[in-house]
Design a protein around this motif. Structure first.
Motif, PDB file in Angstrom:
ATOM      1  N   ALA A   1      41.684  53.786  45.134  1.00 27.82           N
ATOM      2  CA  ALA A   1      41.998  52.659  45.916  1.00 27.82           C
ATOM      3  C   ALA A   1      41.339  51.491  44.885  1.00 27.82           C
ATOM      4  O   ALA A   1      41.992  50.573  44.874  1.00 27.82           O
ATOM      5  CB  ALA A   1      41.375  52.455  47.368  1.00 27.82           C
ATOM      6  N   VAL A   2      40.317  51.672  44.354  1.00 23.03           N
ATOM      7  CA  VAL A   2      39.494  50.672  43.660  1.00 23.03           C
ATOM      8  C   VAL A   2      40.397  50.661  42.270  1.00 23.03           C
ATOM      9  O   VAL A   2      40.675  49.153  41.875  1.00 23.03           O
ATOM     10  CB  VAL A   2      37.959  51.053  43.051  1.00 23.03           C
ATOM     11  N   MET A   3      41.059  51.661  41.933  1.00 22.98           N
ATOM     12  CA  MET A   3      41.749  51.516  40.803  1.00 22.98           C
ATOM     13  C   MET A   3      43.393  51.278  40.959  1.00 22.98           C
ATOM     14  O   MET A   3      44.293  51.531  40.126  1.00 22.98           O
ATOM     15  CB  MET A   3      41.752  52.808  39.818  1.00 22.98           C
ATOM     16  N   ASP A   4      43.665  51.036  42.045  1.00 21.22           N
ATOM     17  CA  ASP A   4      45.181  50.441  42.432  1.00 21.22           C
ATOM     18  C   ASP A   4      45.817  51.853  42.469  1.00 21.22           C
ATOM     19  O   ASP A   4      47.078  51.499  42.340  1.00 21.22           O
ATOM     20  CB  ASP A   4      45.509  49.407  41.884  1.00 21.22           C
ATOM     21  N   LEU A   5      45.599  53.036  42.393  1.00 19.82           N
ATOM     22  CA  LEU A   5      46.624  53.994  42.325  1.00 19.82           C
ATOM     23  C   LEU A   5      46.973  54.479  43.739  1.00 19.82           C
ATOM     24  O   LEU A   5      47.947  54.918  43.788  1.00 19.82           O
ATOM     25  CB  LEU A   5      45.384  55.376  41.999  1.00 19.82           C
TER      26      LEU A   5
ATOM     27  N   TRP B   1      40.353  43.710  49.435  1.00 20.13           N
ATOM     28  CA  TRP B   1      40.635  43.299  48.138  1.00 20.13           C
ATOM     29  C   TRP B   1      39.300  43.911  47.293  1.00 20.13           C
ATOM     30  O   TRP B   1      38.221  44.265  47.772  1.00 20.13           O
ATOM     31  CB  TRP B   1      40.530  42.090  47.641  1.00 20.13           C
ATOM     32  N   VAL B   2      39.512  44.404  45.932  1.00 20.19           N
ATOM     33  CA  VAL B   2      38.686  44.666  44.936  1.00 20.19           C
ATOM     34  C   VAL B   2      38.606  43.800  43.903  1.00 20.19           C
ATOM     35  O   VAL B   2      39.747  43.357  43.232  1.00 20.19           O
ATOM     36  CB  VAL B   2      39.191  46.165  44.453  1.00 20.19           C
ATOM     37  N   LYS B   3      37.447  43.442  43.288  1.00 21.94           N
ATOM     38  CA  LYS B   3      37.297  42.732  42.237  1.00 21.94           C
ATOM     39  C   LYS B   3      36.308  43.426  41.199  1.00 21.94           C
ATOM     40  O   LYS B   3      35.410  43.997  41.491  1.00 21.94           O
ATOM     41  CB  LYS B   3      36.741  41.347  42.539  1.00 21.94           C
ATOM     42  N   ILE B   4      36.670  43.242  39.755  1.00 19.89           N
ATOM     43  CA  ILE B   4      36.218  43.961  38.713  1.00 19.89           C
ATOM     44  C   ILE B   4      35.492  42.973  37.894  1.00 19.89           C
ATOM     45  O   ILE B   4      36.306  42.143  37.238  1.00 19.89           O
ATOM     46  CB  ILE B   4      37.103  44.712  37.752  1.00 19.89           C
ATOM     47  N   TYR B   5      34.248  42.679  37.791  1.00 16.67           N
ATOM     48  CA  TYR B   5      33.579  41.756  37.142  1.00 16.67           C
ATOM     49  C   TYR B   5      34.202  40.355  37.548  1.00 16.67           C
ATOM     50  O   TYR B   5      34.603  39.546  36.618  1.00 16.67           O
ATOM     51  CB  TYR B   5      33.529  41.702  35.529  1.00 16.67           C
ATOM     52  N   ASP B   6      34.360  40.169  38.978  1.00 17.75           N
ATOM     53  CA  ASP B   6      34.782  38.879  39.432  1.00 17.75           C
ATOM     54  C   ASP B   6      36.354  38.791  39.243  1.00 17.75           C
ATOM     55  O   ASP B   6      36.819  37.643  39.244  1.00 17.75           O
ATOM     56  CB  ASP B   6      33.920  37.884  38.913  1.00 17.75           C
ATOM     57  N   ARG B   7      37.212  39.546  38.495  1.00 18.07           N
ATOM     58  CA  ARG B   7      38.385  39.392  38.288  1.00 18.07           C
ATOM     59  C   ARG B   7      39.148  40.396  38.987  1.00 18.07           C
ATOM     60  O   ARG B   7      38.811  41.786  39.330  1.00 18.07           O
ATOM     61  CB  ARG B   7      38.745  39.509  37.021  1.00 18.07           C
ATOM     62  N   PRO B   8      40.454  40.344  39.161  1.00 19.69           N
ATOM     63  CA  PRO B   8      41.461  41.194  39.804  1.00 19.69           C
ATOM     64  C   PRO B   8      41.468  42.616  38.874  1.00 19.69           C
ATOM     65  O   PRO B   8      41.365  42.319  37.729  1.00 19.69           O
ATOM     66  CB  PRO B   8      42.874  40.595  40.128  1.00 19.69           C
ATOM     67  N   TYR B   9      41.963  43.678  39.387  1.00 22.70           N
ATOM     68  CA  TYR B   9      42.031  44.876  38.587  1.00 22.70           C
ATOM     69  C   TYR B   9      42.757  44.663  37.681  1.00 22.70           C
ATOM     70  O   TYR B   9      42.838  45.166  36.607  1.00 22.70           O
ATOM     71  CB  TYR B   9      42.220  46.112  39.571  1.00 22.70           C
ATOM     72  N   ASP B  10      44.148  44.185  37.857  1.00 23.71           N
ATOM     73  CA  ASP B  10      45.307  44.154  36.985  1.00 23.71           C
ATOM     74  C   ASP B  10      44.719  43.651  35.485  1.00 23.71           C
ATOM     75  O   ASP B  10      45.127  43.813  34.694  1.00 23.71           O
ATOM     76  CB  ASP B  10      46.298  43.135  37.441  1.00 23.71           C
ATOM     77  N   GLN B  11      43.690  42.519  35.762  1.00 28.44           N
ATOM     78  CA  GLN B  11      43.407  42.081  34.516  1.00 28.44           C
ATOM     79  C   GLN B  11      42.273  42.801  33.633  1.00 28.44           C
ATOM     80  O   GLN B  11      41.859  42.447  32.577  1.00 28.44           O
ATOM     81  CB  GLN B  11      42.649  40.558  34.939  1.00 28.44           C
ATOM     82  N   MET B  12      41.621  43.596  34.566  1.00 25.34           N
ATOM     83  CA  MET B  12      40.502  44.440  34.055  1.00 25.34           C
ATOM     84  C   MET B  12      40.466  45.916  33.751  1.00 25.34           C
ATOM     85  O   MET B  12      39.661  46.478  33.758  1.00 25.34           O
ATOM     86  CB  MET B  12      39.289  43.985  34.828  1.00 25.34           C
ATOM     87  N   ARG B  13      42.029  46.103  33.939  1.00 27.41           N
ATOM     88  CA  ARG B  13      42.344  47.672  33.697  1.00 27.41           C
ATOM     89  C   ARG B  13      41.646  48.329  32.723  1.00 27.41           C
ATOM     90  O   ARG B  13      40.950  49.492  32.972  1.00 27.41           O
ATOM     91  CB  ARG B  13      43.777  47.838  33.571  1.00 27.41           C
ATOM     92  N   SER B  14      41.460  47.530  31.476  1.00 28.52           N
ATOM     93  CA  SER B  14      40.786  48.460  30.276  1.00 28.52           C
ATOM     94  C   SER B  14      39.519  48.681  30.331  1.00 28.52           C
ATOM     95  O   SER B  14      39.062  49.071  29.544  1.00 28.52           O
ATOM     96  CB  SER B  14      41.441  47.942  28.999  1.00 28.52           C
ATOM     97  N   ALA B  15      38.946  47.940  31.477  1.00 29.43           N
ATOM     98  CA  ALA B  15      37.433  47.888  31.320  1.00 29.43           C
ATOM     99  C   ALA B  15      36.929  49.102  32.173  1.00 29.43           C
ATOM    100  O   ALA B  15      35.740  49.505  32.432  1.00 29.43           O
ATOM    101  CB  ALA B  15      36.656  46.807  32.234  1.00 29.43           C
ATOM    102  N   ILE B  16      38.067  49.914  32.760  1.00 28.92           N
ATOM    103  CA  ILE B  16      37.543  51.210  33.656  1.00 28.92           C
ATOM    104  C   ILE B  16      38.061  52.298  33.110  1.00 28.92           C
ATOM    105  O   ILE B  16      39.242  52.546  32.649  1.00 28.92           O
ATOM    106  CB  ILE B  16      38.286  51.056  35.194  1.00 28.92           C
ATOM    107  N   GLY B  17      37.223  53.654  32.860  1.00 34.09           N
ATOM    108  CA  GLY B  17      37.589  54.863  32.121  1.00 34.09           C
ATOM    109  C   GLY B  17      37.888  55.729  33.442  1.00 34.09           C
ATOM    110  O   GLY B  17      36.935  55.458  34.575  1.00 34.09           O
ATOM    111  N   TYR B  18      38.685  56.675  33.421  1.00 37.21           N
ATOM    112  CA  TYR B  18      38.860  57.694  34.832  1.00 37.21           C
ATOM    113  C   TYR B  18      38.895  58.967  34.444  1.00 37.21           C
ATOM    114  O   TYR B  18      39.558  59.301  33.275  1.00 37.21           O
ATOM    115  CB  TYR B  18      40.275  57.046  35.267  1.00 37.21           C
ATOM    116  N   VAL B  19      38.396  59.686  35.090  1.00 39.99           N
ATOM    117  CA  VAL B  19      38.235  60.970  35.084  1.00 39.99           C
ATOM    118  C   VAL B  19      38.819  61.672  36.365  1.00 39.99           C
ATOM    119  O   VAL B  19      38.239  61.699  37.289  1.00 39.99           O
ATOM    120  CB  VAL B  19      36.875  61.656  34.808  1.00 39.99           C
TER     121      VAL B  19
END
Lengths: 426, 263
Positions: free
Chosen positions: B58-62, B69-87
């Motif tokens: 859910a954090v990764m909008d999958l 809502w979720v914010k990544i470094y105070d921004r919406p996930y859409d703008q911060m997608r590349s900041a998150i690596g996923y396994v």
């Protein structure tokens, strides 16, 4: 004219097969093979409605109708499956049969009003290709299906080449695709859109059986030959084109349906792939198994000889004794003995058979493996009389590294029956 | 340097506000509300069906959120997608797919490559390096079905490393791997943390929680406790997380689902 028409038919068949094979490979890899079949039927109402609205058999409205209907099919299947909890295969089945039936109703109900009949939509005939010519500015520029399928084939190539990495990641791991910003859902719908387009183009030129088969069979065959996606795609296209050529030739000999012959050839290619592919093929596996049983028989003979040698260094074994020791079928043990002799691991003279120098070394290695394993098992608490059988099965597969590890684990001097374990030669 | 376990006023890498997730109208995770501080290694623990994977997805909008809502470094996930690596979980993909280990790792670069372009030689170099880091360099050309479970998991980890992210989300990276692989993975996680990355790991083995993680999120359809391990990983919280079923929540969820179906 004769040669000319053969050329056009083969070209049409090749273009249709190649287009379907290219996209079909992705369907096969995504375990959605039957979606090609489903879409090819479900687009019928779209075509019928396009006919009714445009009042003609013009290409563009027909394609638009089919593509929209294909999209609708995909959306409905997804909605049934995800939103309303219908099993995926059931939702495919429900959507495509219902839409197909609706299409049949529309075609039959309005057939009198427009120039449209079931035959031409459902059962395109590749043999008519040379006579369905396209006149452009008053000039005969060749058969219409060749032009349509040529354009579709180029579109498919462009689609796969430009979106190759997106198609790859979305097919392999859609969650990861989303996570790195590749919209897997969009890719899915684009692929389905291309499949619908290809279906319509191929359907009316070459017929149902060819289209449905070419979405599945070449991709499935190619998958048996390689584990590289690029190679599989190229092979699938190649198999599609090959089927068209050979199929046309066979249809000529038997005076049979061309599309039927092409699909039969594709089926034969699949069967040959299943038999002969290097890794997963039936023949390759049988060959490996045969080679292994010869190897095991050889090992058993060497062990029989070395056990005799331990007791009496001058002992000679009879041929019958050795064949018995192999404890496999007579044919395999004779092959094994011949190969031992050829590789000079054993020698024989008038008194019988004995180990050669190289054979002795190999036999001692096997004996060491066998007894190490027995010792190891008895260390695990297995009774002495139960360790021989397992060791007999495992001794052939113990490599240097495992032997070294085993040696470190157990007391290396004696096996459970009090027999000496031969020393390692390295 | 400030204490990463007790951050002062930096922008938190992940802020989750009042997030509720539902499958087919049935809530599976209620009112999650927490901030994850930067530079910590977080274990997400809880019984089966507690919503652990659901939370990171859910954090990764999958998967869609029912609310919050979720914010990544105070921004919406859409703008911060590349900041998150996923396994993702290892079982989530088809290992018979015709790609080799290096291909899979290269997929981690796709976000940087962009649409319609091919991975550059730089991307290939990074992918090869990532494989090297997890000790899988010699298997680069190996078809993925021919790798052991532990090796497959390392390939997934290498793919996440290739993403070159600031936050990592890992769904059971230790499931079904041998001891050597577990050690290798945890070493890499510790190295990532020392580079200031924030790592969230769905984890099952309670024995290793205190050794591996400096932060824990204890879930059972809701957040039972979240915070520094030495503060919240207590017998009392464990009892609340694992002891018995949270009958009130699951009954309420069932009632909501029944109501929507019109029963």
């Amino acid at each position: 004219m004769e040669l000319d028409s053969a050329f056009w038919i083969i070209l049409t068949g090749s273009l249709a097969s190649a287009s379907c094979a290219l996209l079909g490979t992705f369907l096969v890899l995504r375990k959605m093979s039957l979606l090609g079949d489903a879409l090819s039927h479900a687009v019928l109402p779209g075509i019928a409605i396009a006919f009714l609205l445009s009042d003609s058999r013009a290409i563009i409205p027909m394609f638009v109708g089919a593509a929209l209907c294909g999209l609708l099919t995909t959306l409905l299947i997804e909605a049934f499956h995800r939103k309303w909890n219908v099993q995926e295969d059931a939702s495919i089945g429900i959507v495509f049969t219902a839409l197909f039936a609706l299409g049949v109703v529309l075609v039959t109900a309005y057939a009198g009003q427009v120039d449209l009949d079931q035959e031409c939509v459902l059962y395109g005939e590749i043999a008519y290709t040379p006579w369905d010519t396209l006149i452009w500015n008053g000039v005969d520029v060749g058969p219409r299906p060749v032009w349509i399928l040529g354009v579709v084939f180029i579109l498919n190539i462009l689609f796969v080449c430009t979106l190759y990495k997106e198609l790859k990641i979305a097919s392999f791991d859609s969650a990861m695709a989303m996570a790195v910003g590749v919209n897997a859902t969009l890719i899915h719908y684009l692929l389905m859109g291309m499949v619908s387009l290809t279906t319509v183009a191929a359907f009316e030129s070459v017929g149902a059986i060819l289209v449905v088969a070419m979405f599945i069979v070449p991709g499935a065959s190619a998958y048996l030959w390689s584990d590289r996606l690029v190679t599989i795609l190229c092979l699938a296209v190649l198999f599609g084109v090959l089927s068209a050529w050979v199929g046309y030739w066979i249809a000529g000999i038997w005076d049979s349906s061309i599309a039927g012959a092409i699909v039969t050839v594709a089926g034969a290619i699949f069967l040959l792939s299943l038999l002969f592919s290097p890794n997963q093929g039936v023949i390759a596996r049988l060959w490996q198994r045969a080679a292994l049983s010869v190897q095991v028989a050889q090992d058993h003979m060497l062990l029989a000889l070395v056990r005799r040698f331990e007791v009496d260094e001058t002992h000679r074994s009879s041929r019958e004794e050795l064949l018995q020791a192999a404890s496999v079928s007579h044919l395999v043990s004779r092959l094994a003995l011949r190969s031992l002799e050829k590789s000079r691991l054993v020698v024989h003279d008038s008194q019988g058979w004995a180990l050669a120098a190289g054979g002795k070394q190999e036999a001692l290695r096997l004996l060491r493996n066998h007894r190490l394993w027995e010792t190891y098992l008895s260390g695990l608490g297995l009774p002495e009389n139960r360790v021989h059988g397992p060791a007999d099965a495992v001794e052939h597969f113990i490599g240097r590294q495992l032997a070294a590890e085993l040696g470190a684990e157990v007391d290396q001097s004696m096996d459970p029956q009090g027999k000496r374990i031969p020393l390692s030669d390295d | 340097m400030s204490d990463p376990v007790h951050p002062t006023e930096a922008v938190p890498p992940i802020q989750i506000h009042d997030m509720t997730i539902a499958y087919h109208k049935k809530p599976v995770l209620w009112d999650v509300d927490l901030d994850v501080p930067e530079g910590v290694l977080v274990g997400i623990i809880g019984p089966n069906g507690a919503g652990k994977s659901t939370m990171i997805k859910a954090v990764m909008d999958l998967i869609p959120k029912a609310s919050g809502w979720v914010k990544i470094y105070d921004r919406p996930y859409d703008q911060m997608r590349s900041a998150i690596g996923y396994v993702p979980q290892r079982e989530s993909v088809d290992w018979d797919f015709p790609v080799n280990a290096l291909d899979v790792v290269l997929m981690g670069r796709y976000g940087h490559v962009g649409w319609l372009r091919r991975p550059s030689s730089e991307d290939r170099r990074i992918a090869a390096e990532s494989l090297e880091k997890v000790g899988m360099a010699e298997f680069a050309q190996r078809q993925i079905s021919q790798l052991s479970g532990g090796q497959q998991q390392r390939v997934f980890l290498a793919r996440a490393l290739a993403q070159d992210a600031r936050i990592y989300m890992m769904d059971e990276p230790f499931a079904g791997v041998d001891a050597a692989t577990e050690r290798a993975i945890i070493d890499i996680l510790i190295e990532l943390r020392s580079q200031g990355k924030t790592i969230l790991v769905v984890h099952h083995d309670l024995q290793t929680v205190t050794a591996y993680f400096d932060w824990v999120i204890m879930l059972n359809m809701r957040v039972v406790a979240a915070g520094p391990t030495n503060e919240v990983f207590t017998d009392e919280n464990l009892q609340k997380t694992y002891g018995g079923r949270l009958t009130v929540l699951s009954q309420a969820a069932q009632a909501m689902a029944d109501h929507r179906r019109g029963n």
